[in-house]
Structures are given as C-alpha cells and as structure tokens.
Design a protein around this motif. Structure first.
Motif, PDB file in Angstrom:
ATOM      1  N   VAL A 211     -13.537  82.382  22.461  1.00 58.82           N
ATOM      2  CA  VAL A 211     -12.394  83.310  22.422  1.00 58.82           C
ATOM      3  C   VAL A 211     -11.089  82.514  22.325  1.00 58.82           C
ATOM      4  CG1 VAL A 211     -11.117  85.064  23.716  1.00 58.82           C
ATOM      5  CG2 VAL A 211     -13.626  85.097  23.695  1.00 58.82           C
ATOM      6  N   TYR A 212     -10.968  81.457  23.139  1.00 56.22           N
ATOM      7  CA  TYR A 212      -9.738  80.648  23.101  1.00 56.22           C
ATOM      8  C   TYR A 212      -9.585  79.924  21.763  1.00 56.22           C
ATOM      9  CZ  TYR A 212      -9.349  81.638  28.054  1.00 56.22           C
ATOM     10  OH  TYR A 212      -9.234  82.284  29.242  1.00 56.22           O
ATOM     11  N   VAL A 213     -10.709  79.458  21.238  1.00 56.65           N
ATOM     12  CA  VAL A 213     -10.648  78.798  19.930  1.00 56.65           C
ATOM     13  C   VAL A 213     -10.154  79.796  18.879  1.00 56.65           C
ATOM     14  CG1 VAL A 213     -12.038  77.816  18.055  1.00 56.65           C
ATOM     15  CG2 VAL A 213     -12.346  76.997  20.398  1.00 56.65           C
ATOM     16  N   ARG A 214     -10.648  81.000  18.952  1.00 55.04           N
ATOM     17  CA  ARG A 214     -10.189  82.033  18.007  1.00 55.04           C
ATOM     18  C   ARG A 214      -8.680  82.260  18.137  1.00 55.04           C
ATOM     19  NH1 ARG A 214     -14.731  85.119  18.806  1.00 55.04           N
ATOM     20  NH2 ARG A 214     -13.711  86.657  20.145  1.00 55.04           N
ATOM     21  N   HIS A 215      -8.206  82.310  19.369  1.00 50.48           N
ATOM     22  CA  HIS A 215      -6.759  82.492  19.593  1.00 50.48           C
ATOM     23  C   HIS A 215      -5.968  81.323  18.983  1.00 50.48           C
ATOM     24  CE1 HIS A 215      -7.364  85.177  23.416  1.00 50.48           C
ATOM     25  NE2 HIS A 215      -7.776  85.763  22.278  1.00 50.48           N
ATOM     26  N   LEU A 216      -6.444  80.132  19.242  1.00 50.23           N
ATOM     27  CA  LEU A 216      -5.739  78.947  18.722  1.00 50.23           C
ATOM     28  C   LEU A 216      -5.735  78.939  17.202  1.00 50.23           C
ATOM     29  CD1 LEU A 216      -6.946  76.147  21.190  1.00 50.23           C
ATOM     30  CD2 LEU A 216      -4.610  77.008  20.927  1.00 50.23           C
ATOM     31  N   ARG A 217      -6.876  79.301  16.630  1.00 53.04           N
ATOM     32  CA  ARG A 217      -6.949  79.327  15.167  1.00 53.04           C
ATOM     33  C   ARG A 217      -5.989  80.364  14.588  1.00 53.04           C
ATOM     34  NH1 ARG A 217     -13.439  78.537  14.585  1.00 53.04           N
ATOM     35  NH2 ARG A 217     -13.405  76.264  14.351  1.00 53.04           N
ATOM     36  N   ALA A 218      -5.872  81.495  15.275  1.00 58.23           N
ATOM     37  CA  ALA A 218      -4.965  82.534  14.785  1.00 58.23           C
ATOM     38  C   ALA A 218      -3.521  82.039  14.859  1.00 58.23           C
ATOM     39  CB  ALA A 218      -5.144  83.808  15.605  1.00 58.23           C
ATOM     40  N   LYS A 219      -3.216  81.335  15.941  1.00 62.02           N
ATOM     41  CA  LYS A 219      -1.824  80.912  16.150  1.00 62.02           C
ATOM     42  C   LYS A 219      -1.447  79.671  15.349  1.00 62.02           C
ATOM     43  CE  LYS A 219      -1.359  82.959  20.713  1.00 62.02           C
ATOM     44  NZ  LYS A 219      -1.174  82.724  22.151  1.00 62.02           N
ATOM     45  N   ILE A 220      -2.433  78.828  15.071  1.00 63.71           N
ATOM     46  CA  ILE A 220      -2.100  77.573  14.368  1.00 63.71           C
ATOM     47  C   ILE A 220      -2.657  77.568  12.945  1.00 63.71           C
ATOM     48  CG2 ILE A 220      -2.275  75.052  14.413  1.00 63.71           C
ATOM     49  CD1 ILE A 220      -2.529  75.364  17.537  1.00 63.71           C
ATOM     50  N   ASP A 221      -3.993  77.581  12.837  1.00 66.89           N
ATOM     51  CA  ASP A 221      -4.609  77.487  11.509  1.00 66.89           C
ATOM     52  C   ASP A 221      -4.106  78.571  10.556  1.00 66.89           C
ATOM     53  OD1 ASP A 221      -6.006  75.758  13.134  1.00 66.89           O
ATOM     54  OD2 ASP A 221      -7.917  76.075  12.124  1.00 66.89           O
ATOM     55  N   GLU A 222      -4.167  79.806  11.034  1.00 68.59           N
ATOM     56  CA  GLU A 222      -3.800  80.899  10.141  1.00 68.59           C
ATOM     57  C   GLU A 222      -2.307  80.957   9.883  1.00 68.59           C
ATOM     58  OE1 GLU A 222      -5.695  84.486  11.700  1.00 68.59           O
ATOM     59  OE2 GLU A 222      -7.543  83.291  11.877  1.00 68.59           O
ATOM     60  N   SER A 223      -1.519  80.641  10.897  1.00 67.24           N
ATOM     61  CA  SER A 223      -0.065  80.690  10.725  1.00 67.24           C
ATOM     62  C   SER A 223       0.437  79.605   9.791  1.00 67.24           C
ATOM     63  CB  SER A 223       0.638  80.530  12.069  1.00 67.24           C
ATOM     64  OG  SER A 223       0.277  81.570  12.925  1.00 67.24           O
ATOM     65  N   PHE A 224      -0.195  78.438   9.842  1.00 68.44           N
ATOM     66  CA  PHE A 224       0.354  77.311   9.096  1.00 68.44           C
ATOM     67  C   PHE A 224      -0.555  76.814   7.975  1.00 68.44           C
ATOM     68  CE2 PHE A 224       2.195  77.323  13.350  1.00 68.44           C
ATOM     69  CZ  PHE A 224       3.530  77.431  13.032  1.00 68.44           C
ATOM     70  N   GLY A 225      -1.637  77.557   7.738  1.00 67.86           N
ATOM     71  CA  GLY A 225      -2.514  77.209   6.620  1.00 67.86           C
ATOM     72  C   GLY A 225      -3.191  75.860   6.756  1.00 67.86           C
ATOM     73  N   VAL A 226      -3.638  75.534   7.978  1.00 72.95           N
ATOM     74  CA  VAL A 226      -4.355  74.265   8.177  1.00 72.95           C
ATOM     75  C   VAL A 226      -5.730  74.548   8.768  1.00 72.95           C
ATOM     76  CG1 VAL A 226      -2.301  72.842   8.448  1.00 72.95           C
ATOM     77  CG2 VAL A 226      -3.281  73.969  10.449  1.00 72.95           C
ATOM     78  N   LYS A 227      -6.556  73.524   8.841  1.00 73.34           N
ATOM     79  CA  LYS A 227      -7.856  73.667   9.484  1.00 73.34           C
ATOM     80  C   LYS A 227      -7.923  72.608  10.571  1.00 73.34           C
ATOM     81  CE  LYS A 227     -12.438  74.563   7.817  1.00 73.34           C
ATOM     82  NZ  LYS A 227     -12.734  75.558   8.823  1.00 73.34           N
ATOM     83  N   MET A 228      -7.456  72.959  11.750  1.00 69.86           N
ATOM     84  CA  MET A 228      -7.324  71.962  12.785  1.00 69.86           C
ATOM     85  C   MET A 228      -8.588  71.851  13.638  1.00 69.86           C
ATOM     86  SD  MET A 228      -4.264  71.163  15.430  1.00 69.86           S
ATOM     87  CE  MET A 228      -4.492  72.424  16.594  1.00 69.86           C
ATOM     88  N   ILE A 229      -8.946  72.925  14.286  1.00 68.14           N
ATOM     89  CA  ILE A 229     -10.128  72.870  15.152  1.00 68.14           C
ATOM     90  C   ILE A 229     -11.371  73.158  14.315  1.00 68.14           C
ATOM     91  CG2 ILE A 229     -11.279  73.856  17.177  1.00 68.14           C
ATOM     92  CD1 ILE A 229      -8.483  74.684  18.153  1.00 68.14           C
ATOM     93  N   GLN A 230     -12.288  72.217  14.321  1.00 65.56           N
ATOM     94  CA  GLN A 230     -13.493  72.404  13.529  1.00 65.56           C
ATOM     95  C   GLN A 230     -14.692  72.723  14.427  1.00 65.56           C
ATOM     96  OE1 GLN A 230     -14.018  69.195  10.781  1.00 65.56           O
ATOM     97  NE2 GLN A 230     -11.859  69.264  10.148  1.00 65.56           N
ATOM     98  N   THR A 231     -15.523  73.594  13.911  1.00 61.40           N
ATOM     99  CA  THR A 231     -16.744  73.951  14.632  1.00 61.40           C
ATOM    100  C   THR A 231     -17.857  73.010  14.206  1.00 61.40           C
ATOM    101  OG1 THR A 231     -16.084  76.258  14.476  1.00 61.40           O
ATOM    102  CG2 THR A 231     -18.367  75.834  15.127  1.00 61.40           C
ATOM    103  N   VAL A 232     -18.554  72.425  15.172  1.00 65.96           N
ATOM    104  CA  VAL A 232     -19.722  71.626  14.832  1.00 65.96           C
ATOM    105  C   VAL A 232     -20.922  72.417  15.343  1.00 65.96           C
ATOM    106  CG1 VAL A 232     -20.911  69.414  15.107  1.00 65.96           C
ATOM    107  CG2 VAL A 232     -18.405  69.481  15.049  1.00 65.96           C
ATOM    108  N   ARG A 233     -21.667  72.958  14.390  1.00 62.18           N
ATOM    109  CA  ARG A 233     -22.728  73.891  14.733  1.00 62.18           C
ATOM    110  C   ARG A 233     -23.710  73.305  15.760  1.00 62.18           C
ATOM    111  NH1 ARG A 233     -24.980  78.256  10.807  1.00 62.18           N
ATOM    112  NH2 ARG A 233     -23.036  77.709   9.789  1.00 62.18           N
ATOM    113  N   GLY A 234     -23.942  74.076  16.806  1.00 64.26           N
ATOM    114  CA  GLY A 234     -24.891  73.669  17.835  1.00 64.26           C
ATOM    115  C   GLY A 234     -24.353  72.604  18.771  1.00 64.26           C
ATOM    116  N   ALA A 235     -23.119  72.141  18.546  1.00 66.96           N
ATOM    117  CA  ALA A 235     -22.597  71.054  19.377  1.00 66.96           C
ATOM    118  C   ALA A 235     -21.298  71.420  20.076  1.00 66.96           C
ATOM    119  CB  ALA A 235     -22.395  69.797  18.537  1.00 66.96           C
TER     120      ALA A 235
END
Ligand code: CA
Length: 243
Positions: A211-235
């Motif tokens: 949930v927090y990652v989603r919030h951060l992505r909305a506030k940073i990634d989506e606002s500024f068009g970057v891909k900062m926090i990456q998901t590593v599947r299963g890790a």
C-alpha cells in the motif's frame, strides 16, 4: 617540461645574450623587442615568467605590466635603469615580483629568476589546493541528504523534493522511502520494510507495505514520469542507482 620565459628587451644584443644564458640553464625562451608585441605575446601565450625592460619603444614596460596584470597572473621581473628609483617602486606597486638594475651580473639575474619561479610555483600550488578544497566542499553531499535523479530526500528537515518541487509524504511513506534510498541496489523484502516502517511490534499483514509503495509511486513515479521503486517478484522492492 621546461619553464618558459619571455624576454622583453629592445636592445637586441642584450636580449640575445640573456636568451642564450637562459637556454643554457634549460629554460625555453621567447623574445620581444617592443612593448606592444610583448603585451600581445604575453596575453596570447602562457609564460612561467616575464623579464620586462622598463624603457621600451611603443609601450613602456610599466604600461605593459599594468595591462598584463589586469588579464593574468604571471610573475614579472623588471629590468630597470640604474637610478630609476621611481620605476622600482612603481613597478612593485604595479605587481612586479622583483626588479633588477642594469647592468647586472647574469648570476644575479638567474638567482632572482629561480626565486621568483619558486614563489610563483608555491602560490600556484596554494591556489590549486584552495580550488580543490572549494570544489570538494561544493560536491560533498550534505549530511542526511540522499538523492536519486532529481529527487532530494532531506532527513533532517524531513523534506522530499523532486526537481525542487515539494512532495508531501506521510510519516510511514517517508520512512519507507528513506529505507529504500539508504539501501540502494539492495532488494528489501516486505518483512524487512515492514519492520523498518512499522516497528518490530507491528502485527498485521505485510501487504501494508504494498500500500505504501503504491502511495509513493503515485506521488513520485506518476507525478514526475520516472520509475523509481522497482518490484522484484517474489523478493521485494528496490531503488536502483541511476545509470
Ligand atoms: Ca630599453
């Protein structure tokens, strides 16, 4: 590389004599026979030292010295006539490092050149050390500040900006972002993040992290068009260094 000296002297025989002596000492020598061409040469090329006669045609040595001093830092030794006390004072005032009275013994001239070179070398080293220190200070990261691309995370002031634009974060979002930035390039599991963000005694679902990652992505990634926090599947999650 040998030091370069510009000899400015309108008595060509004397100029030639000085040139030969200096070359014999291992210096590289250029000559000029009047003030105007001396100034042009001194401005155009780099010399380690200039021997400058005061009485010169076209532009006298004092004038050459004054104009040169406005443009660059190069040690100048004046060659003055025997009784020209005013020249000596004015010359030193105008920035000459030394003067020598004609006629002079060549050994004395060589000794003064060595001293002037040594002093200017030390000044140059001191200047360079100063510059390096200033640069280091400028580029040193501020304490408690982490950056990623245009993102600036200021722990002390509890402030996050992207390209200078403020990003409002809740306490837990802030903690989460700080934890990920601190562990850059290391994949953090949901459990680890949960511990850091919510504390050891938190009983709940680890998906609160998502949930927090989603919030951060909305506030940073989506606002500024970057891909900062990456998901590593299963890790877990990771913020990677910029490339
Ligand atoms: Ca002269």
């Amino acid at each position: 590389m040998s030091a370069r000296i510009l000899v400015v002297e309108d008595e060509e025989k004397l100029a030639r004599f000085i040139e030969l002596e200096l070359m014999h000492e291992g210096y590289e020598v250029e000559k000029a026979f009047d003030g105007r061409s001396a100034l042009a040469l001194a401005l155009e090329e780099d010399f380690d030292l200039i021997l400058l006669d005061v009485m010169l045609p076209q532009l006298n040595g004092m004038e050459v010295l004054r104009r040169l001093q406005q443009e660059k830092k190069v040690p100048v030794i004046l060659l003055t006539a025997r009784d020209a006390v005013m020249d000596k004072v004015a010359g030193l005032d105008a920035g000459a490092v030394d003067y020598i009275t004609k006629p002079f013994a060549i050994e004395e001239l060589l000794a003064r050149i060595r001293v002037a070179m040594k002093l200017s070398g030390m000044q140059k080293l001191a200047r360079e050390a100063e510059k390096a220190a200033a640069l280091a200070k400028e580029s040193a990261p501020e304490e408690g500040v982490m950056t990623w691309e245009a993102l600036r995370f200021d722990e002390k002031r509890r402030r996050v900006t992207y390209a200078g634009q403020e990003i409002e974060l809740s306490n837990r979002e802030f903690l989460m972002l700080g934890t990920l930035l601190q562990n850059r390039d290391i994949v953090l599991s949901r459990e680890t993040l949960l511990e850091k963000v919510c504390g050891y005694d938190y009983y709940g679902e680890t998906n609160i992290v998502d949930v927090y990652v989603r919030h951060l992505r909305a506030k940073i990634d989506e606002s500024f068009g970057v891909k900062m926090i990456q998901t590593v599947r299963g890790a877990g999650y990771v913020i990677r260094s910029e490339y």
